[in-house]
Design a protein around this motif. Sequence first.
Motif, short mmCIF file in Angstrom:
data_model
loop_
_atom_site.label_atom_id
_atom_site.label_comp_id
_atom_site.label_asym_id
_atom_site.label_seq_id
_atom_site.Cartn_x
_atom_site.Cartn_y
_atom_site.Cartn_z
N ASN A 61 2.99 -20.95 41.28
CA ASN A 61 3.87 -22.20 41.19
C ASN A 61 3.55 -23.69 41.73
N ALA A 62 2.47 -23.43 42.87
CA ALA A 62 1.84 -24.58 43.22
C ALA A 62 0.82 -25.03 42.11
N ILE A 63 0.04 -24.36 41.58
CA ILE A 63 -0.94 -24.81 40.64
C ILE A 63 -0.46 -25.39 39.45
N LYS A 64 0.64 -24.36 38.79
CA LYS A 64 0.99 -24.81 37.50
C LYS A 64 2.12 -25.85 37.57
N HIS A 65 3.31 -25.86 38.47
CA HIS A 65 4.09 -26.86 38.58
C HIS A 65 3.84 -27.94 39.46
N GLY A 66 3.38 -27.57 40.58
CA GLY A 66 3.08 -28.79 41.49
C GLY A 66 2.20 -29.76 41.29
#
Length: 144
Positions: A61-66
């Motif tokens: 989530n941190a890599i893709k969305h954040g």
Amino acid sequence: MPSKMQEANIRAGELYTLQLPSKEESITQLEDLIEDISDRYNVGEDTFANMMTCLNEALINAIKHGNKMDPDKKVIINADVDSKRIIWTVTDEGPGFDYVHLADPTAPENLEALTGRGVFIIKHLADQCIFNAAGNEIELHFKI
């Protein structure tokens, strides 16, 4: 049998940190850290599996969305460990998100959706899950 100094260190806690580029290959470094900590602190199989699932999801989530897959942006992972618990934090450089008003993945209209279950899974597998106000940092607690 650990020496008195080793016992004091384990009780006092240890801090581990990873600074990872926003690339999916970074998952390997996180998984290695989870395995190392789990071995060192004799983490049970269920807790190990829950940590692996939650932290993989939080990192993705941190890599893709954040960080929007920007390899120049970092994801910082900290693990604060003692003999009774592990507190993980995952922080990205993105603006955050509204974690309060997420769609319910168990609602009938969302059951066949291909995405949108990560935070739901994390909240159910971690002993405690806390977001910062901006929504770009998650803190996950696991009893060991």
